[in-house]
Design an enzyme around this catalytic site. Sequence first.
Site, PDB file in Angstrom:
ATOM      1  N   LYS A  81      73.169  56.422  12.216  1.00 10.18           N
ATOM      2  CA  LYS A  81      72.413  56.687  13.740  1.00 10.18           C
ATOM      3  C   LYS A  81      74.532  56.283  14.801  1.00 10.18           C
ATOM      4  O   LYS A  81      74.597  55.525  14.180  1.00 10.18           O
ATOM      5  CB  LYS A  81      71.726  55.882  14.647  1.00 10.18           C
ATOM      6  CG  LYS A  81      71.225  55.600  16.017  1.00 10.18           C
ATOM      7  CD  LYS A  81      70.616  54.852  16.172  1.00 10.18           C
ATOM      8  CE  LYS A  81      69.989  55.211  17.266  1.00 10.18           C
ATOM      9  NZ  LYS A  81      68.871  54.116  17.832  1.00 10.18           N
ATOM     10  N   SER A 156      65.144  55.724  20.095  1.00 10.99           N
ATOM     11  CA  SER A 156      65.578  56.601  20.450  1.00 10.99           C
ATOM     12  C   SER A 156      66.657  57.199  18.704  1.00 10.99           C
ATOM     13  O   SER A 156      67.670  57.918  18.974  1.00 10.99           O
ATOM     14  CB  SER A 156      66.616  55.417  20.943  1.00 10.99           C
ATOM     15  OG  SER A 156      67.658  54.556  19.701  1.00 10.99           O
ATOM     16  N   SER A 180      62.497  52.000  18.955  1.00 12.29           N
ATOM     17  CA  SER A 180      63.466  53.286  18.483  1.00 12.29           C
ATOM     18  C   SER A 180      63.951  52.999  16.965  1.00 12.29           C
ATOM     19  O   SER A 180      64.311  54.208  16.733  1.00 12.29           O
ATOM     20  CB  SER A 180      64.928  52.662  18.941  1.00 12.29           C
ATOM     21  OG  SER A 180      64.529  52.598  20.305  1.00 12.29           O
TER      22      SER A 180
END
Lengths: 482, 473
Positions: A81, A156, A180
């Site tokens: 990420k 996210s 997330s």
Amino acid sequence: MMSCDFNSLTIHDLLEQLRSGETSSVEVVQGLIEAIGARDDDLKAYVSLDAEGALAQAQEADRKRAAGEDGLLLGVPIAIKDVLNVSGQPCTCGSQILQGYVAPYDATAIAKLRKAGAVFVGRTNMDEFAMGGTTENSSIQVTRNPHDLDYVPGGSSGGSAAAVGGGIAVAALGTDTGGSIRQPAAFCGCVGLKPTYGRISRYGLTAFASSLDQIGPMTHSVRDAAILLEAMAGVDPMDSSSVDQPVPDYTAALTGDLTGMTLGLPKEYFVEGVDAEVAASVRAAVERCRDLGAEILEVSLPHTEYAIATYYVIATAEASANLARFDGVRYGRRAEAGTDPIDMYGRTRAQGFGPEVKRRIILGTYVLSSGYHDAYYLTGQKVRTLIRRDFEQAFARCDAILTPVTPTAAYKIGEKVDDPLQMYLGDIFTATVNLAGNCAVAVPCGKTATGLPIGLQVIGPDFGEAQVLRVAHAYEQSGATS
Amino acid sequence: MSWVATIGLETHVQLHTESKMFCACCTGFGAAPNTHVCPVCLGYPGAMPVMNGKAIELTVRSGLMLSCEIPLYSKFDRKSYFYPDMPKNYQISQYDMPLCQGGGVDITVDGQHRRIELTRIHLEEDVGKSMHFKSSSGVDFNRAGVPLMEIVSEPDLHTPEEAMAYLAALKQILLYAEVSDCNLEEGNMRCDVNISIAPAGSDTLGTKAEIKNMNTFRGVQNAVRYEIARQIDVLESGGRIVQETRRWDPDTEMTSSMRTKEDAHDYRYFPEPDLMPVVLAEAQIEAWRATLPEPPAARRERLVSEYGIPEYDAGVLAADKRVGDFFEEAARASGNAKAASNWIMTEMLRLLGEQEMDIADVRVAPAALAELIGLVDGGALNSNSAKEVFAELFAEGGDPKAIVAAKGLTQVSDSGAIEGFVQQAIEENPQSVEDFRNGKTKAAKFLVGQVMRLSKGKANPKMVGEIIARLLS
């Protein structure tokens, strides 16, 4: 050369193939880069690739293996990420304000994976600074759900979820502040683990809300999540909030049955607002767990209804300070020089941050302001203590708690963009766990009639990762997931 | 109308640690800009603070020296404001639970003893240093993250002289505690002053102004004096004092407004989530207390009672802990405290001052001074020769006996040898001999001087006087 099917290739199977010589890391990484090339134009899961660097790492891994070495992840490609610092790579956090920033250091979790032999192929998309639940708040691109391109992948960590769920990553790292990791994992049909706060060092994770953030794995299988957790867990002198707890052999906990385990169902979590298909899938999963030997009992988490309000007070308060450092002085984007530094900050931040980030900075600034601090921030901290106590009391009676990950399956792209409050409510089952600090894993538990994945959440007590992984694994292995 | 000023001081003191407050970067002063920096002290994305235990210890030491209460539980908070020298745009500081509470500093002004109460001492990180060039500005972050202790006094001072005495006493105590270099020029001791005035006898305080940017004690005194006069002037000409922050300009010796209350920051304090609270054990505090040096005031009293030296001497010797240590060692080894005190005050401190040297660099060992005192007391060296030996010790160090031997300075106490010199002096100075016989004391001194010259300064002056008297009687 064999062709890998990255739709289902697990770390566990890949390591067996690498160890037996059936394939090489270079072959796998090349295959993966090709798969990304073929699929990511649609998914837009990755924001940057480092093919050259990854191949060099793969070559090195193959060389080591040929020399008789092995490692927990030797030669295994992992997607990261874009919120984690990887030395020499950009780290955009999905924001324009970090334009041009290149990380000068490795996050501790990255350093541990590197030491275990992992290969870093590319960086995945995310909601800007991890603020959002659809990845639509990325300033770079909109990521799509691999199960239906008209739908969001969640967020996210939507890029990581779409990459794993869409077969263009073997495994990925996400971060979880209010859900997330677990929510996008549920939306994209993969496994996502949010470890206990302090289990994995946060050093090098660009902070959104420091008292809630945790790094965790997003994988094709529960076993893979256990492998990655084991590689990253442990106390870190660079992170004072990391906890000095022994790291068990998590894969050894995956027994395949639930005999002797007591699982709790919070009565507050199966009420109105939960989509009927989601409720039915989760109830079926609960029954499956009973069949696997677990005792099921009802528990109560009475303060859950305050979780979203509490979460958005505490998370935004911390974020307002954490994001103050993005000012254009030392790195990243800088607006043209203005009349004075404050003017330059204002314009840099106005240009560099997107609307959701601004909304949360303003909210967080407000709740900490003199005159409002006690009513919001302090009250939030008190409620947080009550939420934590809810879990302590529930875990006095059970080993793990089963809930849906989200009230609904994935939404259409654009569907909730203009309704942030509705979107915030989608965090109800996940954010509660971040506030309490314990651990939870999301595991697929079926699909809607239209083919969108549904997730089961297994919540454990502090440092109860072995327990939740055992439950999720037994359920996953029972074959009821698809 | 007569006015009374009320003054409170916030003194920032950089702690003498090897590494910064929250990272491993070096704290050294004077390095090239931005060479002592890392992701943590530059506020890079993802970097996290880690507490420097030494800084906690030094702050607690300071608190113990200043009779503060040390709570077993304290914590760090974020103090938010935007400024280019602040890497994270928040400072890690302590808001409502500082490391030290209460305490006090004893001062003496015009013979009056007073205790100035302290509010608290807290620990925070220093900021960087802004630098302004022709068409741009820069920031040097070497200083960013250096541990900084803030000592807050109660509004308990009333005159510029008290403010100065408070700072001097505080500096002396902190130097004794060995927690900081307290070097104002290098900026490792800085202070802000809050001043208000009110009519004499009033039981409410006036509106205060905060004065910043004094970098000498003298500057503090002058700024306080100026600000009191300014505020009286404003009030007496019918104006009102506004709550504001003012900047002292050492060149014009005036204060000018920096910002008013309307522009005041809302610091939005909240607990630092990246750091755990500081939990101290009682035993740990006691262990630190056991290593504390005697405070300077107590030492002054003890030097008088234990060594029988005058109060004035004790004040000079105790002013610097290292000078006091030097004295006590030399006094004990020589058994002649007054001589040790005289040597240190009249010779050593004078030479250190003249040569702009620090006591840390002095080459004379206390044991050597004691030996020198012994040589004089035992009659082996006269005082003029002893001064020569001391000068040599100060310049080169070494052993007094060896210097005496090398320079041939051993006092001549052999009466035969001295008689020879006296005979020669008598023969060469008939006029003086006559004057001496006529009772002129000046002539006696002259003859002694001649004998000393002939003996190259080595003759025992007491014996010389006796022999002259005997031979000429």
